[in-house]
Design an enzyme around this catalytic site. Structure first.
Site, PDB file in Angstrom:
ATOM      1  N   ASP A 188       8.706  -9.710 -12.609  1.00 21.83           N
ATOM      2  CA  ASP A 188       9.384 -10.183 -11.406  1.00 21.83           C
ATOM      3  C   ASP A 188      10.031 -11.501 -11.795  1.00 21.83           C
ATOM      4  OD1 ASP A 188       8.492  -8.131  -9.597  1.00 21.83           O
ATOM      5  OD2 ASP A 188       6.522  -9.068  -9.656  1.00 21.83           O
ATOM      6  N   ASP A 244       9.062  -0.479  -0.938  1.00 23.90           N
ATOM      7  CA  ASP A 244       7.940  -1.344  -0.579  1.00 23.90           C
ATOM      8  C   ASP A 244       7.395  -0.823   0.738  1.00 23.90           C
ATOM      9  OD1 ASP A 244       8.434  -3.006  -2.775  1.00 23.90           O
ATOM     10  OD2 ASP A 244       9.890  -4.194  -1.641  1.00 23.90           O
TER      11      ASP A 244
END
Lengths: 209, 259
Positions: free
Chosen positions: B11, B130
């Protein structure tokens, strides 16, 4: 050594270029007929759809240029499939260097039947699988059952030109060889050390006929 | 035999690898180029790079950084974050990405998935979702890095994405992400019935968690970040363990190639 990567509408050539770069090898990406003909080694990558790619190649007569080459050629993934006679993908007549036919996994899996108690295989096959029955200098130093990275929904059947086999519901050609032409279904540029060895072998060992 | 894949995830925020808990409290985890090449050498099966600030701050993914990572790794490389057009993808592929992942922009304009699949092939298009399980027991799709809730059902959106041409699903459970208490086995199992591979993400904390998500969740791949970044679990040790558990992984202890 003059290495040429064929430029057309179905190839992410950057990964191949980076793989060569890691080995200290420079290559030219081009669709120029003369540059392709004068290359010591030609790499024909490919990610995409067969009929669109063949149409593009035919319009630029790159299919004939490829077929007439006498220097070593390495087709990768779709590149290898396009070097076969025919692909079930949108019923496409291909370049016809290898007589092997390219079939869709789902149709073939239906023919073979699903082993009892097992999940249906996903198509495309995405990931690392092992290759075996390795032949020719292309696989020198690569041991049997090495893992390589594959992404494909279509496969070349086993045939007299098969020089590596893999299994996904059924055995298929992980690599083909005829005269100066080589093809690999897997992505050597993305297959860690085993893949790098295949590329290095193509560059260093495969003889220029 | 096709193996189960272990995928470290970077990330990336402002050029650094970061990691949060439940999508919050983000902290620094190192240089993405160094981490990426380290993981490739360690036997990672793929690398995922998510520019986590991209959507929020409406920035394009850091293409130059993508190129630097790509030069150093010899395994497949997926890049996501702020991708909303064919042009974005062309630029990333030209910088060495092999696949791209789309999330918020695909949800807002689902036609994007069709366009990308047509242009680059389904194998290039990863649909990242998500999701959070709410008190009503249902799994909802979240957008913008987990900040915006929608009323959409996770499985239905995943199915639509596959029908539109997504070649893989990257499923992150926000309930589990960063907790190290195990992956979301139930929702992973639901999505595993789809015709494309499912990458389970969020919650991997022990080696047993990986066994669970492969065996019970039927995931095709498992993605994790912090346990790898902070060296709590090494990829070689994880793969050895999984192999001992009878799970097929790419693990060659006697690798004898000339590297």
């Amino acid at each position: 050594m003059n290495i040429v990567i064929i430029k057309y509408n179905a190839g992410n050539v950057q990964s191949v270029l980076y793989a060569l770069e890691r080995m200290g090898i420079a290559a030219t990406v081009t669709d120029d007929h003369e540059k392709i003909r004068s290359a010591d080694k030609v790499i024909f990558p490919g990610v995409g759809e067969a009929s669109t790619a063949m149409q593009y190649l035919r319009e630029r007569k790159l299919d004939q240029v490829l077929k007439d080459l006498h220097r070593p050629v390495l087709g990768i993934c779709l590149g290898m499939q396009l070097m076969c006679a025919y692909s079930e993908e949108n019923n496409t007549a291909c370049i016809g260097i290898f007589e092997e036919k390219v079939r869709h996994f789902s149709a073939a899996h239906a023919d073979v039947g699903q082993p009892a108690g097992e999940e249906p295989l996903k198509v495309p096959q995405i990931g690392w699988n092992n290759i075996f029955h390795l032949k020719t200098p292309l696989f020198r130093g690569v041991h049997e059952n090495s893992y390589i990275y594959l992404v494909h929904s279509y496969y070349a059947a086993l045939g007299e030109h098969t020089i590596a086999t893999a299994h996904y519901g059924l055995d298929f050609s992980a690599a083909l060889h005829k005269e100066n032409f080589y093809g690999v279904q897997f992505h050597p540029e993305k297959s860690a050390a085993a893949g790098a060895q295949v590329i290095r072998n193509f560059i260093e060992l495969v003889p220029a006929i | 035999m096709l193996t189960k894949r272990i995928i470290p995830c970077l990330d990336v925020k402002e050029g650094r690898t970061v990691k949060g808990v439940n999508f919050e409290n983000i902290r620094d985890a190192g240089d993405p180029v160094e981490l990426g090449s380290f993981y490739a050498q360690q036997g990672a099966d793929e690398l995922v790079f998510l520019d986590i600030t991209a959507t929020n701050e409406k920035r394009k993914t850091l293409r130059e950084l993508v190129s630097r990572v790509a030069r150093h790794i010899n395994i497949p490389f997926t890049v996501g974050g702020g991708i909303s057009s064919v042009e974005d993808v062309v630029a990333l592929l030209q910088n060495g990405a092999d696949k791209i992942s789309v999330n918020t922009s695909a949800f807002k304009s689902p036609q994007l998935i069709n366009e990308l699949a047509k242009e680059f092939g389904s194998q290039c298009v990863v649909l990242a979702i998500d999701t959070r399980q709410e008190a009503d027991g249902n799994w909802y799709v979240y957008l913008n890095g987990g900040r915006v809730k929608t009323e959409a059902d996770c499985f239905r959106w995943a199915k639509e994405g596959v029908d539109r041409g997504a070649g893989e699903i990257l499923l992150t459970s926000m309930n589990h992400d960063g907790t190290k208490k195990g992956f979301a086995v139930d929702i992973t199992l639901q999505l595993a019935s789809l015709s494309v591979p499912v990458i389970a993400s969020g919650g991997g904390g022990t080696m047993e968690h990986f066994t669970d998500v492969f065996r019970q969740g039927k995931a095709d791949a498992a993605l994790a970040a912090s346990i790898f970044h902070y060296k709590e679990i090494g990829i070689p040790a994880l793969k050895q363990y999984l192999q001992q558990q009878g799970i097929v992984v790419r693990w060659e202890s006697n690798e004898n190639f000339i590297c």
